[in-house]
Motif scaffolding. Structure first.
Motif, PDB file in Angstrom:
ATOM      1  N   PRO A 133     -45.824  43.201   6.960  1.00 13.60           N
ATOM      2  CA  PRO A 133     -45.492  42.261   5.886  1.00 13.60           C
ATOM      3  C   PRO A 133     -45.139  42.959   4.566  1.00 13.60           C
ATOM      4  CG  PRO A 133     -47.414  41.492   7.076  1.00 13.60           C
ATOM      5  CD  PRO A 133     -47.106  42.867   7.597  1.00 13.60           C
ATOM      6  N   GLU A 134     -45.751  44.096   4.299  1.00 15.22           N
ATOM      7  CA  GLU A 134     -45.445  44.839   3.069  1.00 15.22           C
ATOM      8  C   GLU A 134     -43.971  45.244   3.041  1.00 15.22           C
ATOM      9  OE1 GLU A 134     -49.839  45.621   3.908  1.00 15.22           O
ATOM     10  OE2 GLU A 134     -48.008  45.463   5.092  1.00 15.22           O
ATOM     11  N   VAL A 135     -43.435  45.636   4.205  1.00 16.75           N
ATOM     12  CA  VAL A 135     -42.027  46.036   4.285  1.00 16.75           C
ATOM     13  C   VAL A 135     -41.135  44.813   4.046  1.00 16.75           C
ATOM     14  CG1 VAL A 135     -40.247  47.096   5.736  1.00 16.75           C
ATOM     15  CG2 VAL A 135     -42.594  47.980   5.790  1.00 16.75           C
ATOM     16  N   PHE A 136     -41.545  43.681   4.560  1.00 16.22           N
ATOM     17  CA  PHE A 136     -40.839  42.424   4.297  1.00 16.22           C
ATOM     18  C   PHE A 136     -40.743  42.184   2.789  1.00 16.22           C
ATOM     19  CE2 PHE A 136     -41.336  37.918   3.240  1.00 16.22           C
ATOM     20  CZ  PHE A 136     -40.265  37.338   3.911  1.00 16.22           C
ATOM     21  N   LEU A 137     -41.872  42.321   2.077  1.00 21.63           N
ATOM     22  CA  LEU A 137     -41.879  42.100   0.627  1.00 21.63           C
ATOM     23  C   LEU A 137     -41.026  43.135  -0.101  1.00 21.63           C
ATOM     24  CD1 LEU A 137     -45.639  41.178   0.027  1.00 21.63           C
ATOM     25  CD2 LEU A 137     -43.664  39.641  -0.022  1.00 21.63           C
ATOM     26  N   ILE A 138     -41.082  44.382   0.348  1.00 19.54           N
ATOM     27  CA  ILE A 138     -40.255  45.441  -0.250  1.00 19.54           C
ATOM     28  C   ILE A 138     -38.783  45.070  -0.121  1.00 19.54           C
ATOM     29  CG2 ILE A 138     -39.442  47.820   0.042  1.00 19.54           C
ATOM     30  CD1 ILE A 138     -42.395  48.500   0.909  1.00 19.54           C
ATOM     31  N   LEU A 139     -38.365  44.685   1.081  1.00 20.30           N
ATOM     32  CA  LEU A 139     -36.961  44.355   1.318  1.00 20.30           C
ATOM     33  C   LEU A 139     -36.523  43.123   0.528  1.00 20.30           C
ATOM     34  CD1 LEU A 139     -36.847  45.134   5.113  1.00 20.30           C
ATOM     35  CD2 LEU A 139     -35.515  46.305   3.339  1.00 20.30           C
ATOM     36  N   MET A 140     -37.408  42.163   0.383  1.00 18.72           N
ATOM     37  CA  MET A 140     -37.105  40.969  -0.409  1.00 18.72           C
ATOM     38  C   MET A 140     -36.848  41.375  -1.865  1.00 18.72           C
ATOM     39  SD  MET A 140     -39.497  37.599  -0.885  1.00 18.72           S
ATOM     40  CE  MET A 140     -40.653  38.424  -1.990  1.00 18.72           C
ATOM     41  N   ALA A 141     -37.704  42.233  -2.424  1.00 14.88           N
ATOM     42  CA  ALA A 141     -37.541  42.692  -3.806  1.00 14.88           C
ATOM     43  C   ALA A 141     -36.268  43.533  -3.958  1.00 14.88           C
ATOM     44  CB  ALA A 141     -38.768  43.494  -4.244  1.00 14.88           C
ATOM     45  N   VAL A 142     -35.987  44.380  -2.980  1.00 11.63           N
ATOM     46  CA  VAL A 142     -34.771  45.202  -3.017  1.00 11.63           C
ATOM     47  C   VAL A 142     -33.533  44.298  -2.972  1.00 11.63           C
ATOM     48  CG1 VAL A 142     -33.413  46.908  -1.717  1.00 11.63           C
ATOM     49  CG2 VAL A 142     -35.862  47.275  -2.084  1.00 11.63           C
ATOM     50  N   GLY A 143     -33.602  43.237  -2.174  1.00 13.43           N
ATOM     51  CA  GLY A 143     -32.502  42.279  -2.134  1.00 13.43           C
ATOM     52  C   GLY A 143     -32.252  41.657  -3.500  1.00 13.43           C
TER      53      GLY A 143
END
Length: 174
Positions: free
Chosen positions: A41-51
């Motif tokens: 889930p942390e990677v999901f949040l990272i990718l959301m922020a990068v988006g």
């Protein structure tokens, strides 16, 4: 994941809108996790922020790629969004945002945080406003600071360079 990491992440995501810093905070939280995978889930949040970071800078292709990867992580390994402090409507909000990126000017996404996380954010970071005032403020708030928008270009990278050189020397000696 520790709630303090989530609160710090959401402070950067919603209040400061420093999406680059969101990435840094969540990456550190993810690195402390053992075991960890690229489907966490942390990677999901990272990718959301990068988006969000890419979208604000008009890099629609980069934003869509980051959002697509995040959504694929969730699709392949559904996890509790509520444990991340988000409502289930986040996924449809992300899909809709991704579909409209090419034609819509950037405006911060109104992330569907759980009431508990919203209250904690209010109490921890913006307690000078009433709770209702805080909710109205985050709906309208948009950061325009050039340093935050282009942080990857404008930040001081000397520490990053030093750490990379040290790691390279260490590898050469082994």
């Amino acid at each position: 994941m520790k709630q303090s990491d989530l609160l710090e992440f959401y402070n950067e995501l919603i209040i400061k809108q420093d999406y680059f810093e969101c990435h840094e905070i969540m990456e550190e939280a993810w690195k402390r996790k053992n075991p960890r995978t690229k489907e966490d889930p942390e990677v999901f949040l990272i990718l959301m922020a990068v988006g969000e970071y890419h979208y604000r800078r008009q890099n629609v292709a980069g934003a869509k790629k980051s959002y697509s990867k995040a959504l694929k992580i969730y699709e392949d390994n559904p996890f509790s969004l509520e444990n991340l402090g988000m409502e289930e409507s986040l996924i449809s909000a992300m899909i809709s945002r991704m579909e409209n990126m090419s034609s819509a000017k950037f405006k911060p996404l109104h992330f569907p945080l759980t009431r508990h996380i919203l209250r904690r954010l209010h109490e921890t970071y913006i307690h000078v406003l009433s709770y209702d005032g805080f909710l109205n403020w985050i709906r309208e708030h948009q950061v325009t600071d050039e340093f935050i928008i282009n942080k990857h270009l404008l930040r001081d990278r000397s520490q990053v360079v030093q750490e990379r050189e040290a790691a390279l020397k260490k590898r050469k000696h082994h």
